[in-house]
Design a protein around this motif. Structure first.
Motif, PDB file in Angstrom:
ATOM      1  N   TYR A 183      -8.371   3.900 -10.173  1.00 19.21           N
ATOM      2  CA  TYR A 183      -7.849   3.865  -8.804  1.00 19.21           C
ATOM      3  C   TYR A 183      -7.217   5.172  -8.324  1.00 19.21           C
ATOM      4  CZ  TYR A 183      -5.243   2.257  -4.696  1.00 19.21           C
ATOM      5  OH  TYR A 183      -4.733   2.105  -3.429  1.00 19.21           O
ATOM      6  N   PRO A 184      -6.352   5.828  -9.109  1.00 11.94           N
ATOM      7  CA  PRO A 184      -5.711   7.045  -8.587  1.00 11.94           C
ATOM      8  C   PRO A 184      -6.713   8.092  -8.094  1.00 11.94           C
ATOM      9  CG  PRO A 184      -4.590   6.319 -10.582  1.00 11.94           C
ATOM     10  CD  PRO A 184      -5.825   5.471 -10.447  1.00 11.94           C
ATOM     11  N   ALA A 185      -7.780   8.304  -8.859  1.00 11.17           N
ATOM     12  CA  ALA A 185      -8.783   9.290  -8.435  1.00 11.17           C
ATOM     13  C   ALA A 185      -9.507   8.833  -7.176  1.00 11.17           C
ATOM     14  CB  ALA A 185      -9.789   9.515  -9.567  1.00 11.17           C
ATOM     15  N   TRP A 186      -9.815   7.524  -7.089  1.00 14.17           N
ATOM     16  CA  TRP A 186     -10.483   6.991  -5.900  1.00 14.17           C
ATOM     17  C   TRP A 186      -9.589   7.119  -4.671  1.00 14.17           C
ATOM     18  CZ3 TRP A 186      -9.371   3.272  -2.316  1.00 14.17           C
ATOM     19  CH2 TRP A 186     -10.424   2.835  -1.505  1.00 14.17           C
ATOM     20  N   LYS A 187      -8.321   6.777  -4.839  1.00 11.41           N
ATOM     21  CA  LYS A 187      -7.399   6.777  -3.698  1.00 11.41           C
ATOM     22  C   LYS A 187      -7.187   8.177  -3.148  1.00 11.41           C
ATOM     23  CE  LYS A 187      -4.653   4.623  -0.845  1.00 11.41           C
ATOM     24  NZ  LYS A 187      -5.256   3.826   0.263  1.00 11.41           N
ATOM     25  N   GLN A 188      -7.267   9.182  -3.985  1.00 15.45           N
ATOM     26  CA  GLN A 188      -7.129  10.558  -3.511  1.00 15.45           C
ATOM     27  C   GLN A 188      -8.192  10.915  -2.473  1.00 15.45           C
ATOM     28  OE1 GLN A 188      -4.869  13.035  -4.041  1.00 15.45           O
ATOM     29  NE2 GLN A 188      -3.589  11.548  -5.139  1.00 15.45           N
ATOM     30  N   GLN A 189      -9.313  10.211  -2.509  1.00 14.06           N
ATOM     31  CA  GLN A 189     -10.422  10.487  -1.592  1.00 14.06           C
ATOM     32  C   GLN A 189     -10.501   9.473  -0.444  1.00 14.06           C
ATOM     33  OE1 GLN A 189     -12.173  13.279  -2.165  1.00 14.06           O
ATOM     34  NE2 GLN A 189     -10.893  13.595  -3.982  1.00 14.06           N
ATOM     35  N   HIS A 190      -9.564   8.525  -0.395  1.00  9.20           N
ATOM     36  CA  HIS A 190      -9.646   7.460   0.611  1.00  9.20           C
ATOM     37  C   HIS A 190      -8.251   7.165   1.185  1.00  9.20           C
ATOM     38  CE1 HIS A 190     -13.243   6.898  -1.896  1.00  9.20           C
ATOM     39  NE2 HIS A 190     -13.804   6.380  -0.827  1.00  9.20           N
ATOM     40  N   ASP A 191      -7.861   7.904   2.213  1.00  6.13           N
ATOM     41  CA  ASP A 191      -6.582   7.662   2.905  1.00  6.13           C
ATOM     42  C   ASP A 191      -5.440   7.509   1.915  1.00  6.13           C
ATOM     43  OD1 ASP A 191      -7.678   7.721   5.488  1.00  6.13           O
ATOM     44  OD2 ASP A 191      -8.266   5.618   5.364  1.00  6.13           O
ATOM     45  N   VAL A 192      -5.160   8.574   1.201  1.00  6.03           N
ATOM     46  CA  VAL A 192      -4.212   8.525   0.088  1.00  6.03           C
ATOM     47  C   VAL A 192      -2.835   7.992   0.488  1.00  6.03           C
ATOM     48  CG1 VAL A 192      -3.502  10.933   0.443  1.00  6.03           C
ATOM     49  CG2 VAL A 192      -3.271   9.879  -1.823  1.00  6.03           C
ATOM     50  N   SER A 193      -2.410   8.215   1.725  1.00  4.64           N
ATOM     51  CA  SER A 193      -1.071   7.783   2.136  1.00  4.64           C
ATOM     52  C   SER A 193      -1.056   6.407   2.797  1.00  4.64           C
ATOM     53  CB  SER A 193      -0.460   8.815   3.092  1.00  4.64           C
ATOM     54  OG  SER A 193      -1.249   8.935   4.263  1.00  4.64           O
ATOM     55  N   MET A 194      -2.233   5.801   2.988  1.00 11.90           N
ATOM     56  CA  MET A 194      -2.310   4.525   3.694  1.00 11.90           C
ATOM     57  C   MET A 194      -2.080   3.363   2.723  1.00 11.90           C
ATOM     58  SD  MET A 194      -2.626   2.814   6.478  1.00 11.90           S
ATOM     59  CE  MET A 194      -3.118   4.108   7.625  1.00 11.90           C
ATOM     60  N   LYS A 195      -0.895   2.760   2.780  1.00  9.30           N
ATOM     61  CA  LYS A 195      -0.550   1.622   1.935  1.00  9.30           C
ATOM     62  C   LYS A 195       0.353   0.679   2.732  1.00  9.30           C
ATOM     63  CE  LYS A 195      -0.838   4.179  -2.451  1.00  9.30           C
ATOM     64  NZ  LYS A 195      -0.150   4.531  -3.726  1.00  9.30           N
ATOM     65  N   PRO A 196      -0.227  -0.093   3.644  1.00 11.45           N
ATOM     66  CA  PRO A 196       0.589  -0.960   4.507  1.00 11.45           C
ATOM     67  C   PRO A 196       1.386  -2.014   3.750  1.00 11.45           C
ATOM     68  CG  PRO A 196      -1.765  -1.407   4.779  1.00 11.45           C
ATOM     69  CD  PRO A 196      -1.649  -0.161   3.973  1.00 11.45           C
ATOM     70  N   TRP A 197       0.976  -2.323   2.513  1.00 13.96           N
ATOM     71  CA  TRP A 197       1.743  -3.283   1.721  1.00 13.96           C
ATOM     72  C   TRP A 197       3.075  -2.687   1.264  1.00 13.96           C
ATOM     73  CZ3 TRP A 197      -3.078  -1.333   0.696  1.00 13.96           C
ATOM     74  CH2 TRP A 197      -3.187  -0.377  -0.329  1.00 13.96           C
ATOM     75  N   LEU A 198       3.167  -1.353   1.276  1.00 12.96           N
ATOM     76  CA  LEU A 198       4.418  -0.674   0.959  1.00 12.96           C
ATOM     77  C   LEU A 198       5.139  -0.189   2.205  1.00 12.96           C
ATOM     78  CD1 LEU A 198       3.401   1.549  -2.110  1.00 12.96           C
ATOM     79  CD2 LEU A 198       4.545  -0.676  -2.149  1.00 12.96           C
ATOM     80  N   TYR A 199       4.352   0.166   3.234  1.00 15.02           N
ATOM     81  CA  TYR A 199       4.910   0.738   4.459  1.00 15.02           C
ATOM     82  C   TYR A 199       4.481  -0.128   5.648  1.00 15.02           C
ATOM     83  CZ  TYR A 199       4.784   4.528   1.054  1.00 15.02           C
ATOM     84  OH  TYR A 199       4.905   5.271  -0.083  1.00 15.02           O
ATOM     85  N   PRO A 200       5.285  -1.143   6.009  1.00 11.30           N
ATOM     86  CA  PRO A 200       4.917  -2.101   7.070  1.00 11.30           C
ATOM     87  C   PRO A 200       4.578  -1.445   8.398  1.00 11.30           C
ATOM     88  CG  PRO A 200       6.861  -2.858   5.872  1.00 11.30           C
ATOM     89  CD  PRO A 200       6.587  -1.466   5.396  1.00 11.30           C
ATOM     90  N   GLU A 201       5.130  -0.271   8.665  1.00 17.56           N
ATOM     91  CA  GLU A 201       4.854   0.390   9.933  1.00 17.56           C
ATOM     92  C   GLU A 201       3.385   0.815  10.050  1.00 17.56           C
ATOM     93  OE1 GLU A 201       6.316   3.511   6.989  1.00 17.56           O
ATOM     94  OE2 GLU A 201       6.852   1.449   7.570  1.00 17.56           O
ATOM     95  N   GLN A 202       2.646   0.845   8.935  1.00 20.01           N
ATOM     96  CA  GLN A 202       1.223   1.177   8.964  1.00 20.01           C
ATOM     97  C   GLN A 202       0.349  -0.029   9.292  1.00 20.01           C
ATOM     98  OE1 GLN A 202       0.427   2.802   5.072  1.00 20.01           O
ATOM     99  NE2 GLN A 202       1.271   4.824   5.570  1.00 20.01           N
ATOM    100  N   ASN A 203       0.937  -1.209   9.288  1.00 23.33           N
ATOM    101  CA  ASN A 203       0.171  -2.436   9.502  1.00 23.33           C
ATOM    102  C   ASN A 203      -0.161  -2.615  10.982  1.00 23.33           C
ATOM    103  OD1 ASN A 203      -0.805  -5.116   9.579  1.00 23.33           O
ATOM    104  ND2 ASN A 203       0.443  -5.686   7.821  1.00 23.33           N
TER     105      ASN A 203
END
Length: 233
Positions: A183-203
């Motif tokens: 996952y870490p390598a994949w996430k680096q190539q796919h919206d690395v900062s997008m994690k709405p489950w951690l950051y509700p303001e992204q939802n």
């Protein structure tokens, strides 16, 4: 562990079952897997990341979030392939999550959504209760506990469901473990900062009132005839 019967234990993976509650016929399943090469935060992200799941879970037909109920709760849809001659299944669930003191928890159960009635081409399954608990055992290691009581409905005898789940759950967790490492390598190539489950303001999901949902009970769904069950091994 009181009331649980061990049915599998090998290489950091253990599976236990608990007798079905009265009237359900489907036992509770609990699995624990030690993950020596992925941090708890990584495993938690993988459990949430629907886009990534489409890349490693070959059984997915469709999965997407429907609406937000709270900052840490949403409603989602998931459909998956079943081996022939069984019909494919789908489920609509209310999911909530929480992180505290190094423990990461996700719990879901089936609900009725007014815009997602059962489909003719799929059998609507029921998650009576499904949960994940991840906690750290080191800087890059963790333990994942998976709890499930799921009724796939259809015409499958409950003893077949109970027996099959004891074999399918370990396979799923081993597959998940491999996905976590990548996952870490994949996430680096796919919206690395997008994690709405951690950051509700992204939802960006539409908001849905809890009052619009109704608990999905297994007894209210038809037992679909699945001809050719004698061919299942």
């Amino acid at each position: 562990d009181d009331g649980w019967q061990s049915c599998y234990g090998r290489e950091g993976l253990a599976v236990c079952v608990q007798a079905p509650p009265p009237g359900s016929g489907v036992h509770r399943l609990k699995c624990r897997i030690d993950i020596p090469d992925a941090a708890a935060e990584t495993v938690y992200d993988v459990l949430h990341d629907g886009e990534y799941r489409r890349s490693w879970d070959t059984d997915v037909i469709d999965m997407h979030d429907i609406a937000r109920v709270a900052a840490n709760a949403d409603v989602g849809y998931y459909a998956w392939r079943c081996p022939k001659p069984l019909k494919n299944r789908d489920v609509v669930t209310l999911r909530s999550w929480h992180v505290q003191d190094g423990y990461h928890a996700i719990i879901n159960f089936s609900v009725k959504h007014p815009k997602y009635p059962p489909r003719k081409d799929l059998v609507r399954a029921v998650s009576l209760l499904t949960g994940y608990l991840v906690h750290s055992t080191g800087p890059s290691s963790c333990r994942l506990t998976y709890l499930a009581q799921v009724d796939p409905k259809g015409s499958l005898p409950k003893w077949v469901v109970n027996k099959a789940s004891q074999y399918l759950a370990p396979m799923m967790l081993k597959k998940l473990h491999k996905a976590c490492v990548k996952y870490p390598a994949w996430k680096q190539q796919h919206d690395v900062s997008m994690k709405p489950w951690l950051y509700p303001e992204q939802n960006t999901l539409p908001t849905l009132a809890l009052s619009e949902l109704v608990l999905q009970r297994a007894a209210s769904l038809e037992n679909i005839d699945e001809s050719g069950l004698s061919e299942v091994k």
